[in-house]
Design a protein around this motif. Structure first.
Motif, PDB file in Angstrom:
ATOM      1  N   ALA A  86       0.832  -1.342  -0.202  1.00 10.45           N
ATOM      2  CA  ALA A  86       0.154   0.029  -0.050  1.00 10.45           C
ATOM      3  C   ALA A  86       0.862   1.221   0.022  1.00 10.45           C
ATOM      4  CB  ALA A  86      -0.860  -0.157   1.214  1.00 10.45           C
ATOM      5  N   ASN A  87       2.029   1.196  -0.529  1.00  3.60           N
ATOM      6  CA  ASN A  87       2.851   2.353  -0.636  1.00  3.60           C
ATOM      7  C   ASN A  87       2.966   2.855  -2.125  1.00  3.60           C
ATOM      8  OD1 ASN A  87       5.245   3.809  -1.241  1.00  3.60           O
ATOM      9  ND2 ASN A  87       6.062   3.039   0.516  1.00  3.60           N
ATOM     10  N   SER A  88       2.391   4.054  -2.200  1.00  9.73           N
ATOM     11  CA  SER A  88       2.017   4.615  -3.643  1.00  9.73           C
ATOM     12  C   SER A  88       3.455   4.921  -4.439  1.00  9.73           C
ATOM     13  CB  SER A  88       1.283   5.997  -3.617  1.00  9.73           C
ATOM     14  OG  SER A  88       1.786   6.742  -2.638  1.00  9.73           O
ATOM     15  N   ALA A  89       4.482   5.310  -3.810  1.00 11.47           N
ATOM     16  CA  ALA A  89       5.544   5.551  -4.371  1.00 11.47           C
ATOM     17  C   ALA A  89       6.302   4.264  -5.130  1.00 11.47           C
ATOM     18  CB  ALA A  89       6.609   6.347  -3.455  1.00 11.47           C
ATOM     19  N   LYS A  90       6.142   3.300  -4.217  1.00 16.15           N
ATOM     20  CA  LYS A  90       6.695   2.037  -4.827  1.00 16.15           C
ATOM     21  C   LYS A  90       5.812   1.571  -5.820  1.00 16.15           C
ATOM     22  CE  LYS A  90       9.001   0.390  -0.699  1.00 16.15           C
ATOM     23  NZ  LYS A  90       8.981  -0.813   0.496  1.00 16.15           N
ATOM     24  N   LEU A  91       4.392   1.551  -5.871  1.00 15.19           N
ATOM     25  CA  LEU A  91       3.362   0.965  -6.909  1.00 15.19           C
ATOM     26  C   LEU A  91       3.360   1.848  -8.134  1.00 15.19           C
ATOM     27  CD1 LEU A  91       0.894  -0.833  -7.171  1.00 15.19           C
ATOM     28  CD2 LEU A  91      -0.486   0.715  -6.227  1.00 15.19           C
ATOM     29  N   ALA A  92       3.721   3.118  -7.718  1.00 16.67           N
ATOM     30  CA  ALA A  92       3.425   4.137  -9.098  1.00 16.67           C
ATOM     31  C   ALA A  92       4.441   3.606 -10.267  1.00 16.67           C
ATOM     32  CB  ALA A  92       3.946   5.575  -8.961  1.00 16.67           C
ATOM     33  N   PRO A  93       5.564   3.165 -10.320  1.00 13.50           N
ATOM     34  CA  PRO A  93       6.281   2.653 -11.331  1.00 13.50           C
ATOM     35  C   PRO A  93       5.772   1.685 -12.242  1.00 13.50           C
ATOM     36  CG  PRO A  93       7.690   3.215  -9.596  1.00 13.50           C
ATOM     37  CD  PRO A  93       6.528   3.184  -9.087  1.00 13.50           C
ATOM     38  N   TYR A  94       4.907   0.709 -11.405  1.00 13.27           N
ATOM     39  CA  TYR A  94       4.291  -0.437 -12.171  1.00 13.27           C
ATOM     40  C   TYR A  94       3.130   0.130 -12.760  1.00 13.27           C
ATOM     41  CZ  TYR A  94       7.578  -3.403  -9.339  1.00 13.27           C
ATOM     42  OH  TYR A  94       8.625  -3.734  -8.886  1.00 13.27           O
ATOM     43  N   ILE A  95       2.448   1.009 -12.455  1.00 14.01           N
ATOM     44  CA  ILE A  95       0.978   1.143 -13.075  1.00 14.01           C
ATOM     45  C   ILE A  95       1.068   2.601 -13.772  1.00 14.01           C
ATOM     46  CG2 ILE A  95      -0.077   0.021 -11.136  1.00 14.01           C
ATOM     47  CD1 ILE A  95      -0.827   2.637  -9.909  1.00 14.01           C
ATOM     48  N   SER A  96       1.994   3.264 -13.984  1.00 17.24           N
ATOM     49  CA  SER A  96       2.085   4.787 -14.424  1.00 17.24           C
ATOM     50  C   SER A  96       3.520   5.046 -15.154  1.00 17.24           C
ATOM     51  CB  SER A  96       1.771   5.761 -13.449  1.00 17.24           C
ATOM     52  OG  SER A  96       1.745   7.010 -14.137  1.00 17.24           O
ATOM     53  N   GLY A  97       3.408   4.698 -16.582  1.00 14.55           N
ATOM     54  CA  GLY A  97       4.566   4.917 -17.497  1.00 14.55           C
ATOM     55  C   GLY A  97       4.383   6.273 -17.949  1.00 14.55           C
ATOM     56  N   LYS A  98       3.459   7.233 -17.798  1.00 12.95           N
ATOM     57  CA  LYS A  98       3.306   8.371 -18.552  1.00 12.95           C
ATOM     58  C   LYS A  98       2.974   9.448 -17.296  1.00 12.95           C
ATOM     59  CE  LYS A  98       0.442   6.628 -21.500  1.00 12.95           C
ATOM     60  NZ  LYS A  98       0.852   5.092 -21.052  1.00 12.95           N
ATOM     61  N   ALA A  99       3.222  10.693 -17.764  1.00 12.16           N
ATOM     62  CA  ALA A  99       2.916  11.813 -16.819  1.00 12.16           C
ATOM     63  C   ALA A  99       2.465  13.037 -17.659  1.00 12.16           C
ATOM     64  CB  ALA A  99       3.968  12.014 -15.711  1.00 12.16           C
ATOM     65  N   LEU A 100       1.615  13.925 -17.092  1.00 12.93           N
ATOM     66  CA  LEU A 100       1.377  15.322 -17.691  1.00 12.93           C
ATOM     67  C   LEU A 100       2.718  16.053 -17.774  1.00 12.93           C
ATOM     68  CD1 LEU A 100      -2.421  15.969 -16.711  1.00 12.93           C
ATOM     69  CD2 LEU A 100      -1.418  15.420 -18.810  1.00 12.93           C
ATOM     70  N   ARG A 101       2.945  16.907 -18.485  1.00 11.47           N
ATOM     71  CA  ARG A 101       4.353  17.556 -18.606  1.00 11.47           C
ATOM     72  C   ARG A 101       4.067  18.721 -17.489  1.00 11.47           C
ATOM     73  NH1 ARG A 101       2.886  19.596 -24.044  1.00 11.47           N
ATOM     74  NH2 ARG A 101       1.126  21.556 -23.613  1.00 11.47           N
ATOM     75  N   TYR A 102       5.055  19.053 -16.790  1.00 14.58           N
ATOM     76  CA  TYR A 102       5.089  20.062 -15.475  1.00 14.58           C
ATOM     77  C   TYR A 102       5.633  21.282 -15.903  1.00 14.58           C
ATOM     78  CZ  TYR A 102       7.136  21.813 -10.902  1.00 14.58           C
ATOM     79  OH  TYR A 102       7.245  22.355 -10.173  1.00 14.58           O
ATOM     80  N   ASP A 103       6.470  21.244 -17.068  1.00 12.06           N
ATOM     81  CA  ASP A 103       6.788  22.785 -17.762  1.00 12.06           C
ATOM     82  C   ASP A 103       7.066  22.444 -19.090  1.00 12.06           C
ATOM     83  OD1 ASP A 103       9.164  21.481 -17.718  1.00 12.06           O
ATOM     84  OD2 ASP A 103      10.299  23.111 -16.559  1.00 12.06           O
ATOM     85  N   LEU A 104       7.526  23.350 -19.835  1.00  9.69           N
ATOM     86  CA  LEU A 104       7.828  23.303 -21.259  1.00  9.69           C
ATOM     87  C   LEU A 104       9.492  23.059 -21.578  1.00  9.69           C
ATOM     88  CD1 LEU A 104       5.588  26.031 -23.149  1.00  9.69           C
ATOM     89  CD2 LEU A 104       5.112  23.727 -22.760  1.00  9.69           C
ATOM     90  N   THR A 105      10.145  23.170 -20.337  1.00  7.87           N
ATOM     91  CA  THR A 105      11.425  23.510 -20.343  1.00  7.87           C
ATOM     92  C   THR A 105      12.320  21.932 -20.507  1.00  7.87           C
ATOM     93  OG1 THR A 105      11.801  25.535 -19.207  1.00  7.87           O
ATOM     94  CG2 THR A 105      13.537  24.326 -19.434  1.00  7.87           C
ATOM     95  N   VAL A 106      11.866  21.285 -19.734  1.00 10.30           N
ATOM     96  CA  VAL A 106      12.241  19.855 -19.705  1.00 10.30           C
ATOM     97  C   VAL A 106      11.903  18.890 -20.963  1.00 10.30           C
ATOM     98  CG1 VAL A 106      12.249  17.430 -18.621  1.00 10.30           C
ATOM     99  CG2 VAL A 106      12.783  19.304 -17.256  1.00 10.30           C
ATOM    100  N   PRO A 107      10.694  19.182 -21.313  1.00 12.93           N
ATOM    101  CA  PRO A 107      10.329  18.448 -22.775  1.00 12.93           C
ATOM    102  C   PRO A 107      10.938  19.095 -24.020  1.00 12.93           C
ATOM    103  CG  PRO A 107       8.402  18.921 -21.537  1.00 12.93           C
ATOM    104  CD  PRO A 107       9.324  19.549 -20.668  1.00 12.93           C
ATOM    105  N   PHE A 108      11.416  20.485 -23.865  1.00 16.52           N
ATOM    106  CA  PHE A 108      12.245  21.235 -24.823  1.00 16.52           C
ATOM    107  C   PHE A 108      13.434  20.348 -24.902  1.00 16.52           C
ATOM    108  CE2 PHE A 108      15.092  24.880 -25.578  1.00 16.52           C
ATOM    109  CZ  PHE A 108      15.016  24.823 -27.072  1.00 16.52           C
ATOM    110  N   ALA A 109      14.206  20.344 -23.684  1.00 20.09           N
ATOM    111  CA  ALA A 109      15.454  19.772 -23.290  1.00 20.09           C
ATOM    112  C   ALA A 109      15.558  18.337 -24.163  1.00 20.09           C
ATOM    113  CB  ALA A 109      15.970  19.438 -22.165  1.00 20.09           C
ATOM    114  N   ARG A 110      14.573  17.508 -24.151  1.00 20.56           N
ATOM    115  CA  ARG A 110      14.285  16.101 -24.483  1.00 20.56           C
ATOM    116  C   ARG A 110      14.164  16.235 -26.022  1.00 20.56           C
ATOM    117  NH1 ARG A 110      10.344  14.606 -27.659  1.00 20.56           N
ATOM    118  NH2 ARG A 110       8.767  15.639 -26.258  1.00 20.56           N
TER     119      ARG A 110
END
Length: 459
Positions: A86-110
């Motif tokens: 029941a630890n969300s931090a441990k569970l997250a990588p298994y059930i969520s491989g995508k995330a909404l962008r937090y800013d435009l800078t890191v996607p620009f670097a990518r």
């Protein structure tokens, strides 16, 4: 059972037609200037791979990233011990491989690293798209908001800093916002202060406290520095920084004395002196350029000049834009030696400035030029032929969609702030006539149907 009234998630907003027209006015002004300055538009997906975003914004930023659940039976791949923890931090990588962008800078670097073989450097890009943060909603802070960014990567020359000052000036001149101040500092000047006091490892502690000088005053800042482990002797060495006065050139002269034994600090001074001198030679229309040594935004990120744009003093809103030079943006994805500089415009705050100063053009709410009244099928067909001609001439025109009371149709025209109403009733149709009503003056004039479009152009 009563139906619950629909609502939107906290931290998001609906925008009315009037609000969208005003936001578009700002965005179009910014976009026009981005393009005139040679920036090219790009767009990136609203969501990225989680691994692209995580670890790029610090612990606090990671916590504010909106994750997206994987499609399908995402729980089937989760090890039993992880699921049962029941630890969300441990569970997250298994059930969520995508995330909404937090800013435009890191996607620009990518984007730059991923497409480096297709890009011509230096690469000047602009991007105007929404971003999402799982922040606590409050006044002026939203979970979904737009960022308007312009960046140049692959160029180290200081002329780019000069150009960004010019860009800020042009945008706010076009928006007719007077009294905007572009505040400028340099990471190397702040590093120089830390060198002078003999505590380079305390750079962050020193600047975080110094940044509060305007808000809490000299004594409180000194108290906070002592609490952060900076000695009274070190603070005494830097005393003149607390009382810098005068214009840009006078502050530069004082800084040269203060930082005379810091090679790093003198490099920063030389950069700012160049930017200021060239800006003075080129001139600014409405913005003022100021040296602000307490400015320390994005210190973990910026490596050179730092910018912050302050709203006019009569609007107590603080920053309406900012940015700076960075040298390690693309290193997070393995591409070294790619210096860059970027700025942003705060769309929501600029909107508030224009609203408070009553600077939005009065015509923005006028979304329809001509309304044709609907008197029945034959009359509507004749009206539609006129509408086709009007649209071909660039007018925004429409037919009221149903034949109903004239009063109701005219009320609709008032609500849409329509300037002209065309009436082609049974009698007008039999005489090949049309009545043009000016909704501002109430005046009505009859014309042959074939001359009605020309008549509107001559009014």
């Amino acid at each position: 059972m009563t139906m619950q009234k629909p609502s939107i998630p906290k931290g998001t907003r609906d925008f009315s037609p009037s609000e969208v027209a005003k936001r578009n006015y700002i965005v179009q002004t910014i976009r026009k200037n981005f393009e005139q300055f040679g920036f090219q538009p790009i767009e990136t997906p609203c969501f990225e791979k989680t691994e692209t975003l995580m670890g790029k914004y610090g612990e606090e930023g990671d916590r504010l990233i909106f994750r997206i659940l994987d499609a399908g039976d995402f729980l089937s791949e989760v090890p039993a011990e992880v699921y049962q923890s029941a630890n969300s931090a441990k569970l997250a990588p298994y059930i969520s491989g995508k995330a909404l962008r937090y800013d435009l800078t890191v996607p620009f670097a990518r984007y730059v690293v991923q497409h480096q073989n297709e890009i011509s450097f230096p690469f000047k890009r602009y991007q105007i798209q929404p971003v999402w943060r799982a922040d606590r909603p409050q006044k002026g802070r939203y979970r979904e908001f737009y960022q308007c960014d312009a960046d140049v990567v692959g160029a180290r020359g200081l002329w780019q800093e000069v150009e960004f000052v010019q860009l800020y000036d042009r945008v706010f001149t076009d928006l007719q916002v007077k009294g905007v101040t572009v505040k400028m500092n340099h990471r190397k000047i702040l590093s120089g202060f830390a060198e002078i006091i003999g505590a380079p490892d305390k750079l962050i502690d020193f600047t975080v406290a110094l940044d509060k000088l305007d808000k809490i005053g000299k004594e409180k800042v000194e108290e906070e520095m002592i609490q952060r482990g900076i000695t009274p002797e070190a603070i005494a060495k830097i005393q003149p920084v607390f009382s810098l006065e005068g214009d840009f050139s006078q502050k530069i002269a004082q800084l040269k004395d203060i930082l005379s034994t810091s090679p790093t600090g003198l490099e920063g001074i030389a950069d700012l002196e160049f930017i200021y001198t060239q800006t003075q030679l080129l001139g600014l229309q409405t913005a003022a350029l100021e040296l602000e040594v307490t400015l320390a935004r994005g210190l973990n990120y910026y490596t050179g000049a730092i910018f912050e744009v302050a709203a006019p003093k009569e609007v107590a809103l603080g920053s309406i834009g900012g940015g700076g030079r960075y040298d390690e943006l693309t290193e997070i994805f393995g591409l070294k030696g790619m210096s860059g500089i970027g700025i942003s415009f705060g769309l929501d705050r600029i909107y508030l400035v224009l609203e408070q100063l009553d600077l939005f053009p009065k015509t923005l709410d006028n979304t329809l030029d001509v309304l044709c009244i609907n008197f029945g099928e034959k009359e509507a067909l004749a009206s539609f032929k006129v509408i086709q001609q009007l649209r071909a001439k660039g007018y925004r025109a429409e037919l009221y969609p149903e034949s109903t009371k004239l009063k109701k149709q005219l009320s609709y025209a008032d609500g849409r702030q329509v300037r002209y109403v065309i009436l082609i009733g049974e009698e007008e149709l039999s005489n090949a006539k049309a009545v043009l009503k000016n909704m501002l003056t109430g005046e009505q004039t009859s014309y042959p149907i074939e001359e009605i479009v020309k008549a509107i152009g001559e009014e």
